[in-house]
Design a protein around this motif. Structure first.
Motif, PDB file in Angstrom:
ATOM      1  N   GLY A  49       0.784  -1.332  -0.002  1.00 37.46           N
ATOM      2  CA  GLY A  49       0.014   0.039   0.008  1.00 37.46           C
ATOM      3  C   GLY A  49       0.663   1.284   0.070  1.00 37.46           C
ATOM      4  O   GLY A  49       0.285   2.560  -0.242  1.00 37.46           O
ATOM      5  N   ILE A  50       1.965   1.180   0.093  1.00 31.80           N
ATOM      6  CA  ILE A  50       2.823   2.161   0.229  1.00 31.80           C
ATOM      7  C   ILE A  50       4.009   2.089  -1.056  1.00 31.80           C
ATOM      8  O   ILE A  50       3.994   3.188  -1.697  1.00 31.80           O
ATOM      9  CB  ILE A  50       4.022   2.305   1.589  1.00 31.80           C
ATOM     10  CG1 ILE A  50       2.923   2.432   2.685  1.00 31.80           C
ATOM     11  CG2 ILE A  50       4.832   3.628   1.372  1.00 31.80           C
ATOM     12  CD1 ILE A  50       3.895   2.211   4.052  1.00 31.80           C
ATOM     13  N   VAL A  51       4.696   1.160  -1.266  1.00 33.33           N
ATOM     14  CA  VAL A  51       5.561   0.776  -2.321  1.00 33.33           C
ATOM     15  C   VAL A  51       4.996  -0.617  -2.948  1.00 33.33           C
ATOM     16  O   VAL A  51       4.400  -1.507  -2.195  1.00 33.33           O
ATOM     17  CB  VAL A  51       6.921   0.910  -1.774  1.00 33.33           C
ATOM     18  CG1 VAL A  51       7.227  -0.291  -0.980  1.00 33.33           C
ATOM     19  CG2 VAL A  51       7.674   0.684  -2.894  1.00 33.33           C
ATOM     20  N   GLN A  52       5.202  -0.829  -4.150  1.00 26.56           N
ATOM     21  CA  GLN A  52       4.807  -1.969  -4.943  1.00 26.56           C
ATOM     22  C   GLN A  52       6.089  -2.342  -5.707  1.00 26.56           C
ATOM     23  O   GLN A  52       6.617  -1.410  -6.619  1.00 26.56           O
ATOM     24  CB  GLN A  52       3.763  -1.552  -5.684  1.00 26.56           C
ATOM     25  CG  GLN A  52       3.308  -2.853  -6.762  1.00 26.56           C
ATOM     26  CD  GLN A  52       2.124  -2.489  -7.699  1.00 26.56           C
ATOM     27  OE1 GLN A  52       2.318  -2.035  -8.653  1.00 26.56           O
ATOM     28  NE2 GLN A  52       0.748  -2.515  -7.191  1.00 26.56           N
ATOM     29  N   VAL A  53       6.563  -3.412  -5.581  1.00 24.45           N
ATOM     30  CA  VAL A  53       7.845  -3.979  -6.201  1.00 24.45           C
ATOM     31  C   VAL A  53       7.313  -5.080  -7.245  1.00 24.45           C
ATOM     32  O   VAL A  53       6.677  -5.914  -6.775  1.00 24.45           O
ATOM     33  CB  VAL A  53       8.774  -4.376  -5.179  1.00 24.45           C
ATOM     34  CG1 VAL A  53       9.922  -4.807  -5.772  1.00 24.45           C
ATOM     35  CG2 VAL A  53       9.100  -3.325  -4.106  1.00 24.45           C
ATOM     36  N   THR A  54       7.748  -5.033  -8.286  1.00 26.30           N
ATOM     37  CA  THR A  54       7.357  -5.949  -9.462  1.00 26.30           C
ATOM     38  C   THR A  54       8.775  -6.614  -9.860  1.00 26.30           C
ATOM     39  O   THR A  54       9.794  -6.170 -10.119  1.00 26.30           O
ATOM     40  CB  THR A  54       6.832  -5.307 -10.510  1.00 26.30           C
ATOM     41  OG1 THR A  54       5.559  -4.819 -10.421  1.00 26.30           O
ATOM     42  CG2 THR A  54       6.407  -6.450 -11.629  1.00 26.30           C
TER      43      THR A  54
END
Length: 669
Positions: A49-54
Motif C-alpha cells: 500500500g506504500i510501495v509496490q515492487v514488481t
C-alpha cells in the motif's frame, strides 16, 4: 545552487515521508490491507500500500518500483533485465578465459518463503550443476526479496554457495553487487555524503557530441551538456567512491514528483577487505549500487579464488532500498536528511530479525567481544598509551594485516574510544583473529590467540597491548601514520578538467588528471624535501607519479629527502620505516647518499595493482617496509635518501606514501 538545475530542485509539491515504523511527521503510515503478494505468469508483485515492487518470474529481476504516484521509478526505457538486478563477474581458473565474464543473475526457480500480512519474503534461486560448466558462475544463488507492513521500501539479500564436491570447478569471483538503474527523466540530484552531493549530468551528456572521452572510458569531459552550467566539468563514477565504513546511505532525488531513492546498508560485515576497502556507490546513469566484492582500489588481491570442490557459503545483505517524499513546500534536500535518519534506524536494527533464511544469523545466534587496546612505544611515552580511535576487528585467522586482503568470509569492526575501550557486537559464530591498527602509529596489531565466537557469548579481552614498531628514537618523520596520503600536498586540477563539487573541498584529491600536475610543478628536477625546513603539507606531493615527456611518454622519478646528522654511530644500525598508502604497478627503490649506485639499498620489486592514482583514491592497500641502514653509509653533516619509482609505462604507475620515519640506533641502557 543556480540555473535550471536549481529550479528543478525547488519545484516541490508533495506529501509526507513514510518509513518502516517511523516518519519525519511522527505518524507511522500503515497499509490497512497489510502486505499482499500477487503471482502472475511472468511477474511477481509485492505490495504493502506504500510501495509496490514488481519482479520478473522466475528470473527475479526488479522490473518495477511504484511509489508516490510514479508507476515506475526504474528506467522504463531499459529492457526489463537492465533495471534492478544482482550480478557477478567471474572467471574459470582452468585457463579457458583471460577476462572475467559478466553475468546478470537470472534465477530459474521462484518460491514463496513467507506470506503474512506483516511480511512477504520471496526467493528466486539459480542452482548450478556440471551441465552449466563454462556457461554460468559455479555457484548456487538464492536471491531474496522482503517487503514489510508499513515499510517505505524493501529489502534484498542473497545466499551464495560453492559446494564441496569435486564436480564443482575452481573459479574466481571478481565482483558481485546489486545495481538499480533509475529514470533519467526524473532523478537528477545525487547524494553520497553531506559534502558530496550535487545536481548531476544526464547520461546523454556522456555520449559523443556532448561528452569527450578522457584518459579512460569512465572519465568524460562535458563539452555540450543538456544543462549548460555543467559545461567544462569532468564526470567520472570513481569520483564518488567511498570506504566501506562510510557506505551507509547514498542515492538520488527526483523533483517531479519529489521522490528520493536510497540505498541503505546497515552493516558492512559481508563486504570484503575490511573498513577502508573502497567501493563504488552512486553515479551518472542515474545508477545506485551495493558492491559486496570487487577489485577496485586493490587489484587481484581482493578477488577470491575457490579451488575445485572448495566449500563456501556466504550471505550478502540484506540491503534496504528506501523511498521517500516530502510535504508540500518543503526543500527537496530534506529527503537526504530523512534518508540519513532512516539509515540510523536500520543501523540500530542490525542484525535484522526478519530474514527467513537459516543462513542469516539472528542476534541471539551471534556473540560479542570487548576489551581495551593500549599502545607501547617508549620513545613516545614511558607508560602505555590508550589506542584512541583505533580500528579493532575480527577477521578470519591469518597473518598480521591479512584482513585487508581477506575476501571470502565475514569481518566485524569497531572503533575504540579515546581511552582505547572497544566493543564488537553481533559477531557471527566462527573462529577469528583479533586485528587492529591505531591512527598515529605505524603498522598492524594481531592477537596471537585465535578467538572462537559462539552463540550468546560475551568475551572480555581485558587490556591488550600493541607493541608499535620501534628500534630507536625518531630522528625525523614525514606525514601522519594513518594509511592515507590525505595530509600531503594535493595540487589544484587543470582548469580544463574540474569537478566543481571538489573545489575548496577536503577531498580535492578526487579531481581528474592530477597525475599530470607533477610535470608542471617539477618540469625538470624532481621533488626535494629538506627535513627541518620543508612542510609536508605543502612540499610533499600526495603521489609519486611519473613525469610526462614532450613525446608523450613517461619517465620514472626520484625524490630526495635531505637531512643533517650532528653525529653518526658508525657501528650502529639506523632504521628507515616506510609505510605506503598505495602502489600501482610500481617499485620503490631506496638509495642512501649515492643516487647512482647500481644496486639500491632496498627494492620492493614490482608491487600493487590498486590503481588509486587514476581512480581518485587517496589510498589503496597498505604496505610497510622496515629498512636497515648501516651507520657506515651515513655521514656527519648532510645526508640524502633517494626514493626512486622507475616503472614508467603509463601515467598511472606510482606510489602514495603514508608515513616515513628514520630512527637512530637503539640507545644503550
Amino acid at each position: 545552487m543556480g540555473g535550471s538545475v536549481g529550479r528543478r530542485l525547488k519545484n516541490i509539491i508533495r506529501k509526507t515521508i513514510c518509513s518502516c515504523g517511523d516518519s519525519i511527521s511522527g505518524v507511522q503510515v500503515m497499509s490497512p490491507l497489510g502486505v499482499r503478494l500477487y503471482i502472475q505468469d511472468r511477474h511477481v508483485v509485492l505490495d504493502n500500500g506504500i510501495v509496490q515492487v514488481t519482479l520478473s518470474n522466475p528470473e527475479g529481476i526488479v522490473t518495477g518500483i511504484r511509489y508516490n504516484g510514479v508507476d515506475n521509478l526504474l528506467e522504463v526505457l531499459n529492457d526489463e533485465n537492465n533495471r534492478g538486478y544482482w550480478d557477478v563477474v567471474w572467471n574459470a581458473l582452468d585457463g579457458s578465459s583471460k577476462t572475467g565474464t559478466f553475468e546478470v543473475i537470472k534465477a530459474t526457480k521462484f518460491e514463496v518463503v513467507m506470506e503474512t500480512e506483516e511480511q512477504v519474503e520471496v526467493s528466486f534461486s539459480r542452482p548450478w550443476d556440471p551441465s552449466l560448466q563454462g556457461k554460468l558462475a559455479p555457484i548456487n544463488i538464492d536471491k531474496r526479496f522482503v517487503l514489510l507492513r508499513g515499510c517505505s521500501g524493501f529489502y534484498t539479500y542473497a545466499v551464495y554457495e560453492h559446494v564441496g564436491s569435486m564436480e564443482w570447478p575452481a573459479f574466481s569471483l571478481g565482483e558481485t553487487r546489486i545495481a538499480f538503474k533509475l529514470r533519467k527523466d526524473k532523478f537528477h540530484y545525487m547524494a553520497v555524503a553531506d559534502n558530496r552531493r550535487r545536481p548531476m549530468p544526464l547520461p546523454d551528456d556522456r555520449l559523443p557530441g556532448r561528452g569527450q572521452p578522457l584518459a579512460y572510458p569512465e572519465a568524460v569531459l562535458l563539452v555540450k551538456p543538456v544543462e549548460p552550467e555543467l559545461t567544462g566539468e569532468v564526470d567520472d563514477k570513481y569520483q564518488y567512491s567511498c570506504d566501506n565504513k562510510d557506505i551507509k546511505v547514498h542515492g538520488w532525488i527526483s523533483t517531479d514528483p519529489p521522490v528520493g531513492f536510497w540505498n541503505i546498508t546497515a552493516s558492512d560485515e559481508y563486504r570484503s577487505g575490511g573498513p577502508v576497502k573502497q567501493n563504488l556507490t552512486s553515479h551518472v546513469g542515474p545508477t545506485t549500487l551495493s558492491v559486496f566484492l570487487s577489485a577496485h582500489y586493490t587489484g587481484d588481491d581482493l578477488v577470491p579464488k575457490f579451488g575445485q570442490g572448495e566449500p563456501w557459503k556466504k550471505v550478502f545483505g540484506p540491503v534496504f532500498v528506501y523511498v521517500n517524499s516530502v510535504m508540500d513546500g518543503d526543500d527537496p534536500l530534506t529527503m537526504w536528511d530523512d534518508a540519513k535518519r532512516q539509515m540510523s534506524i536500520e543501523d540500530q536494527s542490525w542484525p535484522y530479525s526478519f530474514p527467513a533464511s537459516e543462513d542469516f544469523q539472528s542476534s541471539d545466534q551471534r556473540g560479542n567481544l570487548s576489551g581495551r587496546l593500549l599502545v607501547s612505544d617508549r620513545y613516545v611515552c614511558s607508560d602505555y598509551i590508550p589506542a584512541n580511535g583505533a580500528y579493532v576487528g575480527l577477521a578470519p585467522p591469518g597473518d598480521v594485516g591479512s584482513w585487508q586482503r581477506e575476501c571470502k568470509n565475514y569481518q566485524f569492526w569497531s572503533r575504540a574510544d579515546e581511552m582505547g575501550y572497544f566493543s564488537i557486537n553481533n559477531i557471527c559464530t566462527g573462529t577469528y583473529n583479533l586485528y587492529a591498527w591505531v591512527p598515529g602509529f605505524i603498522g598492524d596489531y594481531r592477537n596471537e590467540v585465535s578467538i572462537t565466537i559462539t552463540s550468546g557469548c560475551n568475551i572480555e579481552m581485558g587490556d591488550i597491548v600493541y607493541e608499535a614498531p620501534r628500534d630507536g628514537p625518531t630522528l625525523w618523520e614525514i606525514g601522519i601514520p594513518d594509511r592515507s596520503a590525505a595530509e600531503y600536498y594535493v595540487p589544484d586540477p587543470d582548469p580544463k578538467y574540474v569537478n566543481k563539487l571538489y573545489i575548496n573541498h577536503p577531498d580535492k584529491f578526487r579531481q581528474y588528471g592530477l597525475w599530470d600536475r607533477y610535470t608542471e610543478l617539477y618540469p625538470n628536477e624532481d621533488l626535494v624535501y629538506i627535513v627541518g625546513t620543508s612542510d609536508y603539507t605543502k612540499d610533499w606531493l600526495f603521489a609519486q607519479v611519473n613525469r610526462k615527456k614532450e613525446d608523450n611518454t613517461y619517465q620514472g622519478t626520484t625524490w630526495q629527502i635531505k637531512f643533517t646528522l650532528d653525529n653518526v654511530n658508525q657501528g650502529g644500525i639506523y632504521k628507515l620505516r616506510v609505510a605506503l598508502a598505495s602502489a600501482s604497478l610500481a617499485e620503490l627503490q631506496i638509495r642512501v647518499n649515492n643516487p647512482n649506485s647500481n644496486r639500491p639499498l632496498f627494492t620492493s620489486g614490482l608491487i600493487g595493482r590498486d590503481n588509486s592514482i587514476a581512480r581518485h583514491g587517496i589510498h589503496g592497500l597498505y604496505w610497510v617496509y622496515n629498512i636497515d641502514i648501516q651507520g657506515g653509509v651515513l655521514v656527519k653533516g648532510d645526508n640524502t635518501i633517494y626514493l626512486t619509482q622507475p616503472r614508467c609505462q603509463s601515467p598511472f604507475q606510482g606510489l602514495m606514501y603514508d608515513y616515513i620515519r628514520l630512527e637512530a640506533p637503539l640507545l644503550q641502557e
